[in-house]
Write a protein that holds these residues in place. Structure first.
Motif, PDB file in Angstrom:
ATOM      1  N   PHE A   1      -8.955  -4.224  17.117  1.00 20.22           N
ATOM      2  CA  PHE A   1      -9.142  -4.305  15.663  1.00 20.22           C
ATOM      3  C   PHE A   1      -7.856  -3.950  14.932  1.00 20.22           C
ATOM      4  N   ARG A   2      -7.547  -4.738  13.921  1.00 17.96           N
ATOM      5  CA  ARG A   2      -6.426  -4.448  13.023  1.00 17.96           C
ATOM      6  C   ARG A   2      -7.006  -4.118  11.658  1.00 17.96           C
ATOM      7  N   ARG A   3      -6.625  -2.988  11.124  1.00 15.11           N
ATOM      8  CA  ARG A   3      -7.155  -2.488   9.863  1.00 15.11           C
ATOM      9  C   ARG A   3      -6.811  -3.409   8.695  1.00 15.11           C
ATOM     10  N   GLN A   4      -7.650  -3.350   7.676  1.00 12.11           N
ATOM     11  CA  GLN A   4      -7.351  -4.014   6.411  1.00 12.11           C
ATOM     12  C   GLN A   4      -6.711  -2.998   5.479  1.00 12.11           C
ATOM     13  N   VAL A   5      -5.675  -3.405   4.791  1.00 12.13           N
ATOM     14  CA  VAL A   5      -5.038  -2.571   3.774  1.00 12.13           C
ATOM     15  C   VAL A   5      -4.964  -3.382   2.487  1.00 12.13           C
ATOM     16  N   VAL A   6      -5.078  -2.707   1.368  1.00  5.69           N
ATOM     17  CA  VAL A   6      -5.058  -3.372   0.065  1.00  5.69           C
ATOM     18  C   VAL A   6      -3.693  -3.163  -0.574  1.00  5.69           C
ATOM     19  N   GLU A   7      -3.074  -4.252  -0.936  1.00  9.11           N
ATOM     20  CA  GLU A   7      -1.788  -4.227  -1.638  1.00  9.11           C
ATOM     21  C   GLU A   7      -2.055  -4.454  -3.122  1.00  9.11           C
ATOM     22  N   GLN A   8      -1.546  -3.578  -3.962  1.00 12.09           N
ATOM     23  CA  GLN A   8      -1.712  -3.710  -5.405  1.00 12.09           C
ATOM     24  C   GLN A   8      -0.357  -3.962  -6.050  1.00 12.09           C
TER      25      GLN A   8
ATOM     26  N   VAL B   1      -3.735  -4.913 -12.809  1.00 15.00           N
ATOM     27  CA  VAL B   1      -3.228  -5.003 -11.444  1.00 15.00           C
ATOM     28  C   VAL B   1      -3.838  -6.193 -10.717  1.00 15.00           C
ATOM     29  N   ARG B   2      -3.136  -6.626  -9.701  1.00 19.69           N
ATOM     30  CA  ARG B   2      -3.659  -7.621  -8.768  1.00 19.69           C
ATOM     31  C   ARG B   2      -3.773  -6.929  -7.423  1.00 19.69           C
ATOM     32  N   ALA B   3      -4.886  -7.121  -6.758  1.00 19.16           N
ATOM     33  CA  ALA B   3      -5.083  -6.513  -5.450  1.00 19.16           C
ATOM     34  C   ALA B   3      -5.393  -7.600  -4.437  1.00 19.16           C
ATOM     35  N   SER B   4      -4.820  -7.458  -3.263  1.00 17.38           N
ATOM     36  CA  SER B   4      -5.082  -8.416  -2.191  1.00 17.38           C
ATOM     37  C   SER B   4      -5.202  -7.656  -0.873  1.00 17.38           C
ATOM     38  N   VAL B   5      -6.019  -8.192   0.012  1.00 10.69           N
ATOM     39  CA  VAL B   5      -6.247  -7.571   1.316  1.00 10.69           C
ATOM     40  C   VAL B   5      -5.272  -8.164   2.324  1.00 10.69           C
ATOM     41  N   GLN B   6      -4.617  -7.285   3.063  1.00  7.89           N
ATOM     42  CA  GLN B   6      -3.688  -7.679   4.115  1.00  7.89           C
ATOM     43  C   GLN B   6      -4.156  -7.045   5.417  1.00  7.89           C
ATOM     44  N   ARG B   7      -3.715  -7.588   6.525  1.00 11.23           N
ATOM     45  CA  ARG B   7      -4.000  -7.005   7.839  1.00 11.23           C
ATOM     46  C   ARG B   7      -2.841  -6.096   8.245  1.00 11.23           C
TER      47      ARG B   7
ATOM     48  N   ARG C   1     -10.553  -1.791  -2.595  1.00 11.97           N
ATOM     49  CA  ARG C   1     -10.106  -0.698  -1.730  1.00 11.97           C
ATOM     50  C   ARG C   1     -11.273  -0.062  -0.994  1.00 11.97           C
ATOM     51  N   LEU C   2     -12.389   0.135  -1.689  1.00 13.18           N
ATOM     52  CA  LEU C   2     -13.582   0.681  -1.040  1.00 13.18           C
ATOM     53  C   LEU C   2     -14.117  -0.276   0.021  1.00 13.18           C
ATOM     54  N   ASP C   3     -14.150  -1.554  -0.292  1.00 12.46           N
ATOM     55  CA  ASP C   3     -14.640  -2.556   0.659  1.00 12.46           C
ATOM     56  C   ASP C   3     -13.790  -2.580   1.927  1.00 12.46           C
ATOM     57  N   ALA C   4     -12.477  -2.575   1.770  1.00  7.83           N
ATOM     58  CA  ALA C   4     -11.579  -2.612   2.922  1.00  7.83           C
ATOM     59  C   ALA C   4     -11.732  -1.351   3.757  1.00  7.83           C
ATOM     60  N   SER C   5     -11.848  -0.220   3.103  1.00 16.68           N
ATOM     61  CA  SER C   5     -12.015   1.038   3.829  1.00 16.68           C
ATOM     62  C   SER C   5     -13.336   1.071   4.592  1.00 16.68           C
ATOM     63  N   ALA C   6     -14.411   0.598   3.971  1.00 16.90           N
ATOM     64  CA  ALA C   6     -15.709   0.541   4.647  1.00 16.90           C
ATOM     65  C   ALA C   6     -15.648  -0.410   5.843  1.00 16.90           C
ATOM     66  N   HIS C   7     -14.950  -1.513   5.690  1.00 17.23           N
ATOM     67  CA  HIS C   7     -14.769  -2.468   6.796  1.00 17.23           C
ATOM     68  C   HIS C   7     -14.038  -1.797   7.958  1.00 17.23           C
ATOM     69  N   ASN C   8     -13.014  -1.024   7.627  1.00 15.14           N
ATOM     70  CA  ASN C   8     -12.245  -0.344   8.666  1.00 15.14           C
ATOM     71  C   ASN C   8     -13.092   0.686   9.408  1.00 15.14           C
ATOM     72  N   VAL C   9     -13.901   1.438   8.683  1.00 18.42           N
ATOM     73  CA  VAL C   9     -14.754   2.450   9.309  1.00 18.42           C
ATOM     74  C   VAL C   9     -15.818   1.773  10.177  1.00 18.42           C
ATOM     75  N   ALA C  10     -16.393   0.691   9.695  1.00 17.47           N
ATOM     76  CA  ALA C  10     -17.434  -0.007  10.448  1.00 17.47           C
ATOM     77  C   ALA C  10     -16.901  -0.593  11.756  1.00 17.47           C
ATOM     78  N   ASN C  11     -15.631  -0.956  11.781  1.00 17.63           N
ATOM     79  CA  ASN C  11     -15.037  -1.560  12.976  1.00 17.63           C
ATOM     80  C   ASN C  11     -14.147  -0.583  13.742  1.00 17.63           C
ATOM     81  N   LEU C  12     -14.397   0.673  13.563  1.00 14.28           N
ATOM     82  CA  LEU C  12     -13.582   1.726  14.167  1.00 14.28           C
ATOM     83  C   LEU C  12     -13.443   1.572  15.679  1.00 14.28           C
TER      84      LEU C  12
END
Length: 100
Positions: A34-41, A50-56, A18-29
């Motif tokens: 750009f399409r944001r990354q969201v984490v599905e748990q 839990v299982r977590a996966s990154v979605q667009r 979740r932190l990685d995806a959020s940092a990616h989103n801020v860096a590509n603001l």
């Protein structure tokens, strides 16, 4: 039944994702298109964490306020899962003391 350490570890990994995806989103603001990354748990089978996966995100654009909240929530998830691991260690230590 799943062990507490596997539950805590999977929670830590999900919080990191979740932190990685959020940092990616801020860096590509300001990146055009750009399409944001969201984490599905989702719950792992058998209650093993839990299982977590990154979605667009389906739409383009940024949501800086959502990413800031996501970073704060992920830090709280880190703290909670570290407490799970600490509690597991204390419980195992007490069990060993009782049996030894």
């Amino acid at each position: 039944m799943a062990s507490l350490s596997s539950i805590g570890n999977s929670g830590l990994q999900a919080a990191q994702l979740r932190l990685d995806a959020s940092a990616h989103n801020v860096a590509n603001l300001n990146t055009p298109g750009f399409r944001r990354q969201v984490v599905e748990q989702t719950e792992s089978p058998g209650g093993a964490g839990v299982r977590a996966s990154v979605q667009r995100s389906p739409q383009e654009g940024s949501a800086l306020e959502q990413d800031a909240v996501e970073q704060m929530a992920a830090t709280y998830a880190f703290k909670a899962n570290v407490q799970v691991l600490k509690t597991n260690d204390r419980m195992m230590g007490a069990l060993l003391d009782t049996r030894a």
